[in-house]
Design an enzyme around this catalytic site. Structure first.
Site, short mmCIF file in Angstrom:
data_model
loop_
_atom_site.label_atom_id
_atom_site.label_comp_id
_atom_site.label_asym_id
_atom_site.label_seq_id
_atom_site.Cartn_x
_atom_site.Cartn_y
_atom_site.Cartn_z
N ASN A 49 0.84 -1.20 0.00
CA ASN A 49 0.00 0.00 0.00
C ASN A 49 0.88 1.25 0.00
OD1 ASN A 49 0.61 -0.90 2.67
ND2 ASN A 49 -1.02 0.34 3.54
N GLU A 51 0.39 5.23 0.67
CA GLU A 51 -0.53 6.27 1.14
C GLU A 51 -0.10 7.65 0.67
OE1 GLU A 51 -0.90 5.60 5.40
OE2 GLU A 51 -2.14 3.82 5.02
N CYS A 60 -4.06 0.64 -2.48
CA CYS A 60 -3.91 -0.59 -1.69
C CYS A 60 -2.85 -1.51 -2.28
CB CYS A 60 -5.22 -1.35 -1.64
SG CYS A 60 -6.51 -0.56 -0.68
N GLU A 62 -3.04 -4.68 -2.97
CA GLU A 62 -3.56 -5.57 -4.01
C GLU A 62 -3.54 -4.88 -5.37
OE1 GLU A 62 -4.80 -4.84 -1.09
OE2 GLU A 62 -6.08 -6.41 -0.27
N CYS A 95 -10.22 -4.91 0.34
CA CYS A 95 -11.31 -3.92 0.41
C CYS A 95 -12.18 -4.03 -0.84
CB CYS A 95 -10.73 -2.51 0.55
SG CYS A 95 -10.13 -1.81 -1.00
N CYS A 98 -10.56 -3.10 -4.22
CA CYS A 98 -9.61 -4.13 -4.68
C CYS A 98 -10.33 -5.37 -5.18
CB CYS A 98 -8.63 -4.47 -3.56
SG CYS A 98 -7.45 -3.14 -3.26
N1 THU Z 1 -5.26 -1.45 2.57
C1 THU Z 1 -4.71 -2.29 1.64
O1 THU Z 1 -3.57 -2.10 1.20
N2 THU Z 1 -5.45 -3.34 1.21
C2 THU Z 1 -6.71 -3.62 1.65
O2 THU Z 1 -7.36 -4.50 1.11
C3 THU Z 1 -7.26 -2.89 2.79
C4 THU Z 1 -6.60 -1.61 3.11
C5 THU Z 1 -4.47 -0.31 3.04
C6 THU Z 1 -4.97 1.02 2.58
C7 THU Z 1 -4.42 1.93 3.64
O3 THU Z 1 -3.10 2.29 3.31
C8 THU Z 1 -4.38 1.07 4.89
O4 THU Z 1 -4.47 -0.28 4.45
C9 THU Z 1 -5.46 1.35 5.90
O5 THU Z 1 -6.71 1.32 5.29
#
Ligand code: THU
Length: 139
Positions: A49, A51, A60, A62, A95, A98
């Site tokens: 991920n 940010e 994310c 994925e 999520c 994704c």
């Molecule tokens: N996140 C992911 O990388 N994958 C997911 O399926 C759920 C959430 C990340 C996004 C963000 O950087 C952090 O987790 C908190 O939501």
């Protein structure tokens, strides 16, 4: 689920996802996620991920992994397996955004979430996203 990884591939996928989680750029949530995807042609791509100070721009793990696979030349990308790793006690499912992106490239794909604990999720994308909208709806 049409295709499943071999035990050796699964081991590699889990290791790649864990390594990718170590590369996460998550200064805001501090939630480090790694993902690794296996393509139908047997290649593995990973991602973390990423940010942003403008929170909504976060990508994310994925999607980072899948977009890397496409960027490597996989316009006809077909996913065989997606593995997600979080350094948590319980496993984390992808999520909603994704799930939609996974479905685009793997309507039958197996999605496995692993973590630092023993917990594991192992489901088909169809179970995670029933009645999905996808490329076939535009045909
Ligand atoms: N996140 C992911 O990388 N994958 C997911 O399926 C759920 C959430 C990340 C996004 C963000 O950087 C952090 O987790 C908190 O939501």
């Amino acid at each position: 689920m049409k295709s499943s990884p071999t035990p050796a591939q699964l081991q590699k996928l889990k290791a790649a996802a864990k390594t990718a989680a170590g590369r996460a750029y998550a200064p805001y949530s501090k939630f480090h996620v790694g993902a690794a995807v296996l393509t139908a042609s047997g290649k593995i791509y990973s991602g973390c991920n990423v940010e942003n100070a403008s929170y909504g721009l976060t990508n994310c793990a994925e999607r980072t992994a899948i977009f890397s696979a496409v960027a490597a030349g996989g316009k006809k990308l077909k996913l065989a397996c997606v593995v997600v790793y979080t350094p948590t006690k319980t496993a984390t499912a992808p999520c909603g955004a994704c799930r939609q992106v996974i479905y685009e490239f793997g309507p039958d794909v197996r999605v496995i979430s692993v973590c630092a604990g023993r917990d594991e999720i192992d489901v088909s994308i169809g179970a995670l996203l029933p009645g999905a909208f996808g490329p076939a709806d535009l045909a």
